[in-house]
Structure formats: C-alpha cells, structure tokens
Scaffold this motif. Structure first.
Motif, PDB file in Angstrom:
ATOM      1  N   ASP A   1      45.096  37.386  44.589  1.00  0.00           N
ATOM      2  CA  ASP A   1      45.765  37.282  45.898  1.00  0.00           C
ATOM      3  C   ASP A   1      46.709  36.083  45.969  1.00  0.00           C
ATOM      4  O   ASP A   1      47.790  36.176  46.544  1.00  0.00           O
ATOM      5  N   ARG A   2      46.318  34.943  45.356  1.00  0.00           N
ATOM      6  CA  ARG A   2      47.218  33.787  45.449  1.00  0.00           C
ATOM      7  C   ARG A   2      48.427  33.947  44.527  1.00  0.00           C
ATOM      8  O   ARG A   2      49.540  33.563  44.871  1.00  0.00           O
TER       9      ARG A   2
ATOM     10  N   VAL B   1      45.885  44.009  45.143  1.00  0.00           N
ATOM     11  CA  VAL B   1      45.716  42.559  45.267  1.00  0.00           C
ATOM     12  C   VAL B   1      44.279  42.225  45.658  1.00  0.00           C
ATOM     13  O   VAL B   1      43.789  42.700  46.684  1.00  0.00           O
ATOM     14  N   SER B   2      43.620  41.431  44.833  1.00  0.00           N
ATOM     15  CA  SER B   2      42.232  41.068  45.144  1.00  0.00           C
ATOM     16  C   SER B   2      41.877  39.720  44.542  1.00  0.00           C
ATOM     17  O   SER B   2      42.288  39.396  43.422  1.00  0.00           O
ATOM     18  N   ALA B   3      41.060  38.970  45.267  1.00  0.00           N
ATOM     19  CA  ALA B   3      40.555  37.695  44.763  1.00  0.00           C
ATOM     20  C   ALA B   3      39.573  37.907  43.622  1.00  0.00           C
ATOM     21  O   ALA B   3      39.132  36.959  42.991  1.00  0.00           O
ATOM     22  N   ARG B   4      39.219  39.155  43.372  1.00  0.00           N
ATOM     23  CA  ARG B   4      38.304  39.460  42.273  1.00  0.00           C
ATOM     24  C   ARG B   4      38.972  39.221  40.915  1.00  0.00           C
ATOM     25  O   ARG B   4      38.296  39.052  39.908  1.00  0.00           O
ATOM     26  N   ILE B   5      40.300  39.270  40.874  1.00  0.00           N
ATOM     27  CA  ILE B   5      41.028  39.063  39.626  1.00  0.00           C
ATOM     28  C   ILE B   5      41.271  37.559  39.465  1.00  0.00           C
ATOM     29  O   ILE B   5      41.789  36.922  40.379  1.00  0.00           O
ATOM     30  N   PRO B   6      40.918  36.975  38.320  1.00  0.00           N
ATOM     31  CA  PRO B   6      41.172  35.541  38.142  1.00  0.00           C
ATOM     32  C   PRO B   6      42.666  35.239  38.195  1.00  0.00           C
ATOM     33  O   PRO B   6      43.496  36.103  37.886  1.00  0.00           O
TER      34      PRO B   6
ATOM     35  N   SER C   1      37.056  44.202  47.216  1.00  0.00           N
ATOM     36  CA  SER C   1      36.312  43.077  47.755  1.00  0.00           C
ATOM     37  C   SER C   1      37.277  42.025  48.273  1.00  0.00           C
ATOM     38  O   SER C   1      37.923  42.276  49.282  1.00  0.00           O
ATOM     39  N   GLY C   2      37.431  40.872  47.593  1.00  0.00           N
ATOM     40  CA  GLY C   2      38.213  39.765  48.149  1.00  0.00           C
ATOM     41  C   GLY C   2      39.648  40.119  48.476  1.00  0.00           C
ATOM     42  O   GLY C   2      40.579  39.707  47.800  1.00  0.00           O
TER      43      GLY C   2
ATOM     44  N   LEU D   1      34.010  34.956  49.853  1.00  0.00           N
ATOM     45  CA  LEU D   1      34.693  36.216  49.568  1.00  0.00           C
ATOM     46  C   LEU D   1      35.902  36.045  48.665  1.00  0.00           C
ATOM     47  O   LEU D   1      36.354  36.983  48.029  1.00  0.00           O
ATOM     48  N   PHE D   2      36.474  34.843  48.689  1.00  0.00           N
ATOM     49  CA  PHE D   2      37.713  34.644  47.961  1.00  0.00           C
ATOM     50  C   PHE D   2      37.554  33.673  46.803  1.00  0.00           C
ATOM     51  O   PHE D   2      38.530  33.156  46.287  1.00  0.00           O
TER      52      PHE D   2
ATOM     53  N   ILE E   1      36.332  33.180  42.983  1.00  0.00           N
ATOM     54  CA  ILE E   1      36.090  34.034  41.834  1.00  0.00           C
ATOM     55  C   ILE E   1      34.652  33.944  41.329  1.00  0.00           C
ATOM     56  O   ILE E   1      34.076  34.933  40.922  1.00  0.00           O
TER      57      ILE E   1
ATOM     58  N   ILE F   1      32.398  35.707  44.434  1.00  0.00           N
ATOM     59  CA  ILE F   1      32.768  36.964  45.068  1.00  0.00           C
ATOM     60  C   ILE F   1      31.804  38.078  44.647  1.00  0.00           C
ATOM     61  O   ILE F   1      31.249  38.034  43.556  1.00  0.00           O
TER      62      ILE F   1
END
Ligand code: SF4
Lengths: 235, 497
Positions: A123-124, A152-157, B147-148, B170-171, B173, B176
């Motif tokens: 996301d960032r 887009v997700s914060a799950r991806i580093p 999710s995030g 949630l945000f 890594i 999450i």
C-alpha cells in the motif's frame, strides 16, 4: 473434445499410477517397490558431497538473500525509469487457484478474483506511485512488459511486487505505451533464464538435472522491474 | 414447549482454506442462468474485509434483522407499520447492483475473428447484462486475500470497537493476518425475511426448518432482500422473483449433503439436527447483546434427555429426526463443547449456522533477524493472537469477549492434549491445567480432536431421511406444489402490469 478434465500422463516414476482413485504422489516406486533412489548410494541424500556445492555453500539447504540491486541482475540496462515510477523486485509465485494457466483463466475463477491477473503491491509503495487499488499499471524491464491492474495490500512487503504464475495472454491485455503501442505480455515476459554454475556440474546420480524437474534452486524468477501508473489503457 | 427440529450447520473456520470450491459448486448447480448471474448463494469472504455485497454487515445502511423496540418488543429494523407500505414502492435500503457487482464475460470471439494486424488480439470484458464493453470495478470476491487494505479491510465494520493499536496491526507486515468466512443462508430460527414478506411467499419448512421462497406467491417486492441482515436473498431481474439458498433440499431428500458441504475441500462443514423450543425463540432474542449467545443456547434442547424426546414426539417431530438429533455433530459443537457460535447474533434472527472461530496464528517474534516461536509456550497464548479477540467477539458473540476466550482456551487445550500424546515437550501437569481451565474432560478433548480432524463423511453429515411426500399437504399434486419449493414457477411471470 471431452467435456470434463481428465487425468493424463500417468507414470509410475513421476506421478505414481494415478489411473484409479489415487492422487498424484511423487517417488512412489522408490517407496513401494523399494527401487533404490537414483543416487550414488541408492539412499536419500540430504548432504551434497561435491566440491562445487561446498564452494557455493549449497551443500546443505541454505538461505540466500535476494540480489539487492538492479545492477547485480542487470534487468534494467535499457529501460528508462521516469519520474513517479518505482523499481521493485519482481516474483512470480504459484497462485491460490491454479497451477500454470489451468482453471485460473475460466470465467468462474476470473469472476472470483479480479477479472485479470493483477500485480500485487504494498500500500505504501502504491502511494508513492500515485496508484490506488484496481488502477492500471505498466510493469516493464529489459525483457518485456506487462500491463495490468494493481492489487494493493499491506500484506505484500515493501520493495517487491508479484504476479501469480501463470495467466494466458488472452484476456484484457492492453497495449504498452512504453513499448511503442505493442500488445503487452504475460507474467513470464519479465523473467529470463539465468544459468547458475551449479546447473553445469555433475551429470551422474543425484547430480543429474533436467529442466524444470529437479536441481539446485535457480534465480530466474528473481528480477527487477519498473512499475508506473498507466492512465488510459488502450486495447 | 413447542419442540421443532432443524437441520443445522457448523463451519469450522480453523479448517477453511478459502478455496471457494463451495461457491463454485453452488454456482454451477443453482445460479448459472440469466437473471442469477450476480448471485452467490454461497460466498467466501476474506476478513477483515467488506465482503459481498459490500459492507453487508452495516445495518445502518441496509436495515436488516430485528431490533428491540422501546417497549422491549422485537421489530423489523427494515420497516414499521407506517413505512412498510411506502417501502413497497421505493426502498432506500436495498442493495444495488454496484453493491454486489456487475457480472461480466469477455468477447472471446475476438480472439478468433479480429482483423489481421501487428498484434495478437485480446478479449476485452463486456457486461453480462448490457453486452457493452465495461470496466471491471468490483466482484463477488473482490477483496480476496487483501487483508491490510485501506479501501476494504479498513472499512470492515467489525473493527469499530478495536483500539488504535489493534487496528494499526492490520497494516504491519509482521502482524497482519486474515481469515476466511464462508457464508450461506443461515436458515434462522426467527427469520426476518419471512416476517417482512408482504405476499407471504417466504416460509420455514416445518419438518427441517429450511427457509424457502414460494416462487408462485413471490411478487418481487424485495422486502426480504433488505430484511435479511446477511444479504442472502437475491432478486432475479429476469423472473422478477426473489431467490435464496435452498440448502440443496433436493439433495437432502435423497440422502446427500448440500453441494457446498459435499464439495468442501477443507472438510470444514458439518450438518446435523438440532431440537429447539420454538415457544422461547422470540423471548430469547430480546436480551442485551452481551447475553445473546447464552440466551440462544438456552433455547436448544438436549436430545439425550428423555423428557425432551417425549416433548418432541408430542410436537410432531418424527422419530427419524429424534434419532438423528442424538448423534448430531452440530449439537456436539454448539452445546456439548460450546465451540461453535452464531454469526452476528445481534441481528437477532437466531441463525442456525454456527462457526467455530479460528485460533489465529500466534505472533512470533523477531530477534537478531530470526523469526522465532513466541516464548509463551508451544502454541503461545491467545491474547497474542494476530486477530484481536475483540474482532472475533464482534463477529460471533455480539461483542462479548468472554465467549470467544472460552472457545479459544478450549482450542488451545485440545492442541496441547494431543501434543503430549506423541511428544515429550509439554508437561503433563501443564496439559491438565489447560484442560481444567478450559472446562474440558480428556474424553471431550479427544472427541473434539476426532470430529475436527479425522471425521468421515458419515460423522460430519448426520441426516435423517426426509420424507417430503408425507409433509406435503394431502391432495396437493407434485405439479401443484412445484412452485412452493423455491425452485421453479408454475405460472409465467407477468411484468409491468
Ligand atoms: S470449500 Fe470449504 S475450505 Fe474451501 S472455501 Fe469453501 S468452506 Fe472454505
């Protein structure tokens, strides 16, 4: 034409005999028929007793960090990095629903996902690109280009992106402005084969390799790409 | 006491892998036809997330379910005496196509027929409704695995009472997490859809509690669409009638589990009979949120109690159902072990589908660049679970954290109980303490293990033979009864007149 998927290419060595109710299972012969493993001793080997493996530090399973800079992998020597774009590490893991293109390209599974094989980004990182979830992006390097939408997700580093392995290049593929308006490619357009010295040693017993079959892990899916927003996709 | 039998369900969320095989099985069997393209009687959501239709849990927006009125009585949130009539003609609480999604396909023909050129042709998306080219902007599983997400997870209504610190997780890594939530119609004991229908087309089947829409009586008012708080009734734009999950009753009646149960890859689904006291259902729904789970439990009747069985016979429950109730896996999960909970009991419809909440992965810790087990025991403790307890409480206990803690303690105790049988890294005394604290006997722990992990089809689906021909009113021919079964019509639809 047949109306349902069927099992095919059953082999005792590769899949186990799967004609009946049995599912895919590796090395059945060695276990069930007690055929010696194809190694020097006929047993399973964990430690690779070969001087080249020792020299590369891969005689036991080991962690190797990803190449840190685009310079090492040399994927971006001819590709421009315009303002507002990001250079990210690029991976192509197996997807949640398909092995290669099988089933993932059916309308049902496209409906249950995004209607396209998207590129997943943090996301960032997306914020830096000015990209919101589901915006179109252009992803390219010296090997090729992909135009798709972003997931887009914060799950991806941070610092990396991926496209699941492996969509067909048939559904909703725009043309690439970066590459002179040619039709963009698929996930593998961005990867290349990298020969690793360890692929080239041996040729006997447990050191016998076949393409995509077994051997020391390669690095061909560990590349770098430029990602930038694609304002108006043209088909 | 008015004893009713219900074919009830348990979904064990620790086992759901989010594969959507259930959704595809259902879609292929029931909703693969014009007018039903956008319907997913079974869908699977990633939580935290906004789901399908988007933000369906937001009853400020959709006004589903029951609420307790000023005089303490239960009333439909979607209508009162005055506006029930007006809402027949304009109902602002209906979800629109944009809240679901616009179903699409691709212009596959172009791959073969496109004019020659320098480039390989491509098949662009087109709407299944208008046939025009379209942009794909939402789907029935749009926030899958995200999710995030600032757009979806962040707008999950269940996060509302979480601390800022919990939301921030949630945000991050390393913290999450996500879980899957498969959903079908809950075949509620106090269905608000049935109560809302101006045509009396919705009904709950007497012998097994399945909720159906009589396709001949349905006039397409759609009051049920907004009254169902789970958004599990869908309007078919082609027939002008509403439709819903029928719990695959044609399969049940021939001794097979519903398609989504049968196909479930994770084997998370259990089906069995529950007996309940229909006289107490409405009262039970009037207690404060905190007390709802216990209140609903108190309506369920123990089939091993001879008095209950006698009362069931008096109320006309068939012997087959009574026998099936005694070996019901649902009774075990819901009442004997108290592991399975209703989804959003605060909607007050008394859902008959219960969920075992997931024991979320415990947070590890990073030290010196190495990711390690948490120091707090082999499986950690549930307070450091990645999904905050409060979040699960908002989903499955109307906010009551104690209920969720009770369940998670049991899940952890069972894991240790099995661990000590094969390994020597847990002390016996410690396991005994965990079982004691979780209020489980070793036999119960073994029972939970067995039904969760190694149960066969026969253990998971315990269905009584359903003799529909006996339940049908005498003198009603099969052809005449066809419309009432929720499947097909016997009259052609009249539109616009
Ligand atoms: S088939 Fe079973 S495991 Fe797969 S998503 Fe559905 S409920 Fe979950």
């Amino acid at each position: 034409m047949i109306s349902q998927p069927r099992r095919l290419l059953t082999t005792p060595f590769w899949t186990g005999i799967t004609n009946g109710p049995r599912t895919y299972s590796a090395y059945c012969q060695n276990l069930e028929e007690r055929i010696p493993w194809r190694t020097l001793t006929g047993r399973q080997h964990f430690y690779l007793d070969h001087e080249a493996y020792v020299a590369f530090g891969e005689n036991l399973p080991t962690f190797k960090p990803r190449p840190e800079a685009a310079k090492v992998t040399r994927d971006l020597e001819k590709s421009r990095v315009p303002g507002g774009a990001l250079v990210l590490n690029y991976l192509t893991p197996h997807g949640k629903w398909g092995i290669h293109s099988t089933y993932g390209d059916t309308l049902r599974m496209k409906t249950l996902s995004r209607g396209i094989e998207p590129v997943w980004i943090n996301d960032r990182d997306a914020g830096l690109l000015g990209v919101e979830d589901n915006d179109w992006v252009e992803v390219y390097n010296d090997h090729g280009v992909v135009c798709t939408r972003a997931c887009v997700s914060a799950r991806i580093p941070r610092g990396l992106c991926f496209i699941y392995h492996a969509p067909e290049r048939t559904l909703s593929v725009p043309k690439s402005p970066e590459r002179g308006g040619k039709r963009a490619g698929g996930h593998n357009s961005l990867t290349r084969v990298r020969l690793k010295p360890l692929f080239m040693i041996g040729g006997y017993a447990q050191f016998t390799y076949a393409f995509n079959y077994w051997g020391p892990p390669g690095v061909n899916r560990d590349t770098f790409v430029v990602v930038k927003k694609l304002a108006r996709p043209e088909f | 006491m008015d004893v009713r039998a219900q074919v009830a369900m348990v979904f064990h969320l620790d086992k759901c892998i989010g594969c959507h095989t259930c959704s595809v099985a259902c879609k292929n069997v029931w909703t693969d036809r014009p007018g039903a393209e956008y319907m997913w009687w079974n869908n699977v959501e990633t939580k935290p997330g906004t789901g399908y239709p988007t933000r369906w849990e937001d009853q400020e927006r959709y006004k589903g379910g029951w609420k307790v009125g000023k005089g303490g009585e239960l009333g439909l949130r979607s209508q009162n005496k005055v506006d029930a009539f007006l809402k027949l003609f304009y109902n602002p609480n209906q979800p629109g196509l944009a809240d679901y999604y616009e179903p699409w396909t691709y212009r596959y023909g172009d791959l073969f027929d496109a004019a020659g050129g320098d480039d390989q042709p491509t098949a662009v998306p087109i709407s299944q409704i208008t046939g025009e080219e379209m942009k794909i902007e939402s789907g029935p599983n749009w926030d899958d695995d995200l999710s995030g997400s600032p757009l979806y997870a962040e707008n999950d209504i269940n996060l509302e009472s979480l601390t800022d610190e919990e939301r921030a997780g949630l945000f991050e890594i390393e913290r999450i997490s996500m879980m899957y939530l498969p959903r079908i119609c809950n075949h509620c004991a106090n269905p608000s859809c049935v109560a809302s229908c101006p045509s009396g087309a919705l009904y709950k089947r007497g012998e097994d509690g399945i909720v159906l829409i009589d396709q001949d009586k349905c006039r397409g008012w759609r009051a049920c669409v907004s009254a169902c708080p789970y958004k599990k009734i869908y309007y078919n734009w082609k027939t002008g009638k509403s439709e819903k999950c029928i719990l695959c009753f044609p399969r049940l009646e021939t001794g097979q589990a519903p398609a989504c149960f049968h196909s479930c890859v994770g084997r998370i689904r259990y089906l069995g009979v529950l007996l309940y006291d229909a006289d107490r259902v409405a009262e039970a729904g009037k207690v404060p949120n905190d007390a709802l789970v216990e209140s609903y439990r108190s309506c369920l009747l123990d089939p091993n109690d001879p008095d209950v069985r006698a009362a069931a016979r008096m109320s006309g429950v068939s012997e087959e159902f009574i026998v099936a109730a005694r070996s019901s896996p649902v009774w075990k999960y819901v009442m004997e072990w108290k592991l399975a909970l209703p989804l959003h009991p605060e909607f007050r419809t008394f859902p008959m589908l219960f969920y075992v909440p997931p024991l979320m992965p415990i947070m590890g810790k990073i030290e010196g660049g190495i990711y390690e087990h948490d120091a707090k025991g082999l499986f950690g403790d549930f307070e450091s679970a990645r999904i905050p307890i409060q979040y699960l409480a908002n989903l499955f206990a109307a906010g009551n954290r104690g209920i969720i803690e009770g369940v998670l303690k049991k899940l952890i105790a069972v894991r240790h109980f099995k661990r000590v049988q094969g390994h020597d890294d847990v002390a016996d005394e410690y396991v005994k303490r965990l079982l004691r604290e979780a209020q489980l006997t070793p036999e119960q722990a073994e029972g939970i293990y067995e039904l969760t992990t190694i149960a066969t089809v026969q253990d998971r689906f315990v269905m009584p033979p359903i003799q529909r021909e006996e339940a049908m009113p005498a003198g009603c021919s099969a052809e005449e009864c066809k419309g009432s079964c929720g499947l097909g019509r016997t009259e052609s639809p009249e539109r616009g007149g």
